[in-house]
Design a protein around this motif. Structure first.
Motif, short mmCIF file in Angstrom:
data_model
loop_
_atom_site.label_atom_id
_atom_site.label_comp_id
_atom_site.label_asym_id
_atom_site.label_seq_id
_atom_site.Cartn_x
_atom_site.Cartn_y
_atom_site.Cartn_z
N GLY A 334 0.82 -1.21 0.00
CA GLY A 334 0.00 0.00 0.00
C GLY A 334 0.85 1.26 0.00
N LEU A 335 1.89 1.25 0.81
CA LEU A 335 2.81 2.39 0.85
C LEU A 335 3.45 2.62 -0.51
CD1 LEU A 335 4.52 4.53 2.33
CD2 LEU A 335 6.04 2.67 3.05
N GLU A 336 3.89 1.56 -1.15
CA GLU A 336 4.52 1.67 -2.46
C GLU A 336 3.56 2.27 -3.49
OE1 GLU A 336 7.58 -2.17 -2.21
OE2 GLU A 336 5.48 -2.45 -2.79
N ARG A 337 2.31 1.80 -3.46
CA ARG A 337 1.35 2.26 -4.47
C ARG A 337 0.90 3.70 -4.22
NH1 ARG A 337 -2.42 -2.68 -6.64
NH2 ARG A 337 -0.71 -4.14 -7.05
N VAL A 338 0.72 4.07 -2.97
CA VAL A 338 0.33 5.45 -2.69
C VAL A 338 1.48 6.40 -3.05
CG1 VAL A 338 -0.36 7.09 -0.90
CG2 VAL A 338 -1.35 4.80 -0.92
N ALA A 339 2.70 6.01 -2.72
CA ALA A 339 3.85 6.84 -3.06
C ALA A 339 3.95 7.02 -4.58
CB ALA A 339 5.13 6.21 -2.52
N ALA A 340 3.76 5.92 -5.32
CA ALA A 340 3.81 6.01 -6.78
C ALA A 340 2.69 6.88 -7.32
CB ALA A 340 3.73 4.61 -7.39
N GLY A 341 1.50 6.76 -6.71
CA GLY A 341 0.36 7.57 -7.14
C GLY A 341 0.61 9.05 -6.93
N LEU A 342 1.15 9.40 -5.76
CA LEU A 342 1.43 10.81 -5.47
C LEU A 342 2.48 11.37 -6.42
CD1 LEU A 342 1.39 10.96 -1.55
CD2 LEU A 342 -0.48 11.29 -3.17
N ARG A 343 3.47 10.55 -6.74
CA ARG A 343 4.46 11.00 -7.72
C ARG A 343 3.80 11.25 -9.07
NH1 ARG A 343 7.78 6.78 -5.20
NH2 ARG A 343 9.52 7.74 -4.07
N GLY A 344 2.92 10.33 -9.46
CA GLY A 344 2.23 10.49 -10.74
C GLY A 344 1.35 11.72 -10.80
N PHE A 345 0.78 12.10 -9.65
CA PHE A 345 -0.07 13.29 -9.60
C PHE A 345 0.73 14.57 -9.38
CE2 PHE A 345 -3.21 10.16 -7.51
CZ PHE A 345 -3.74 9.82 -8.74
N GLY A 346 2.04 14.44 -9.22
CA GLY A 346 2.87 15.61 -8.97
C GLY A 346 2.71 16.14 -7.56
N LEU A 347 2.38 15.27 -6.62
CA LEU A 347 2.11 15.70 -5.24
C LEU A 347 3.09 15.12 -4.25
CD1 LEU A 347 -1.79 15.24 -5.29
CD2 LEU A 347 -0.52 17.38 -5.50
N ALA A 348 4.22 14.61 -4.70
CA ALA A 348 5.16 13.95 -3.79
C ALA A 348 6.37 14.81 -3.46
CB ALA A 348 5.61 12.63 -4.41
N GLY A 349 6.31 16.08 -3.69
CA GLY A 349 7.40 16.97 -3.31
C GLY A 349 8.50 17.03 -4.36
#
Length: 349
Positions: A334-349
């Motif tokens: 779950g952590l891996e997928r949420v982190a990847a999703g946030l990167r894809g949305f441009g929301l991971a810093g």
């Protein structure tokens, strides 16, 4: 998120029959691959403190039954499929990489099984992910199995720092950490006489967490986690498995003001908090409304209250298995997928 169940009491006849079988199964005859010459396995008996009880296992189990998917996937990941007599209570397809091992283990129920079905397997060990599974209203109370000489084990993640006395899915008195999951892995490995496998699995999980969070800063991003049900949705409170994911990524859970594990909250309240990203459980079970991600998204985009939310208008969805939203080894997934999703949305810093 706990599954629903219809309790079935253990009959006196079943208890007596199982008791006789267990006297033979647990007799320490040296038949396991880890047994020493005198019939006692190296490092046994193993005694653990588990969810307020003392559990002693005299020899490595040979006919274990795992009655929750999270526990089953740990045992399969430890290479113990040949020691599993049966499994039950599934919300999702088995974790990738475990398909072959899982195919060789009997599944006695998609949901919580009756106590008779469990006893029919002549178990010498019983594991579960939730206290409610081995309690009144679940399969059967732990005491009933222990009276037969069947040791029982419950995931520490569901009792350490958690109050399950108030009904529902319980409330966290302290935030969950992955250490509780790692403890479960190591303790189950000890019970089965393969502690080195537990250490190796924990090492791999820790490495995955480090890789997933490397360079991620989501401090300006708010998340909402939806497990199931569209009429009265079960949404994550502050401090369970979703809390682990949120904390690791530095994000904010829009319902971090409740310690309930999975409170039911109105859609009007959800819309008011307007999260940036919706983390959606994609379940294959059918016990609640809107179990699959497809059904959830269909609801979100058609409901007049939810369709105006920023996350819905921008289709910022991250889909997770139900097990990834529970405190299991798949919380790392779950952590891996949420982190990847946030990167894809441009929301991971």
């Amino acid at each position: 998120m706990l599954p629903t169940a219809t309790p079935v009491p253990i009959s006196t006849a079943a208890l007596l029959a199982a008791g006789l079988l267990l006297l033979t199964a647990c007799g320490g005859d040296g038949s396991t691959g880890t047994a020493a010459a005198g019939g006692t396995a190296d490092g046994f008996p193993v005694t653990l403190k588990n969810c307020g009880r003392t559990v002693t296992v005299q020899a490595p189990p040979e006919r274990a039954v795992s009655v929750d998917q999270g526990s089953t996937e740990i045992l399969l990941s430890l290479g113990l499929a040949d020691r599993l007599a049966a499994t039950a209570t599934w919300t999702d397809p088995v974790m990738k990489g475990l398909e072959k091992a899982n195919a060789g283990v009997e599944r006695i129920s998609e949901n919580r099984p009756s106590s008779e079905k469990v006893l029919d397997q002549e178990p010498d060990f019983l594991s579960a992910s939730f206290t409610s599974t081995l309690a009144k209203g679940g399969v059967a109370p732990r005491e009933q199995f222990e009276q037969l000489g069947v040791p029982t084990y419950i995931s520490p993640a569901d009792c350490a720092g958690k109050d399950n006395s108030g009904g529902g899915d319980g409330a966290r008195t302290a935030p969950l950490t992955m250490d509780s999951v790692y403890t479960e892995v190591r303790e189950l490995a000890r019970v089965f006489g393969v502690p080195e496998r537990g250490d190796a699995l924990v090492k791999k999980l820790r490495a995955r967490v480090e890789r997933a969070t490397d360079g991620v800063d989501a401090s300006d991003t708010s998340l909402l986690y939806w497990f199931s049900d569209s009429k009265a949705p079960y949404l994550a409170g502050c401090c369970g498995a979703p809390g682990v994911i949120t904390e690791e990524l530095g994000a904010k859970n829009v319902f971090d003001d409740t310690r309930d594990e999975w409170p039911q909250i109105s859609w009007e309240t959800v819309a008011d908090r307007n999260p940036d990203v919706l983390v959606i459980g994609d379940l294959t079970r059918t016990t609640q409304t809107a179990e699959s991600a497809a059904k959830k998204i269909e609801f979100l985009e058609s409901n007049p209250v939810t369709r105006t939310m920023d996350a819905v208008k921008n289709r910022r969805y991250v889909l997770l298995s139900g097990q990834a939203l529970n405190p299991t080894i798949r919380t790392v997934e779950g952590l891996e997928r949420v982190a990847a999703g946030l990167r894809g949305f441009g929301l991971a810093g």
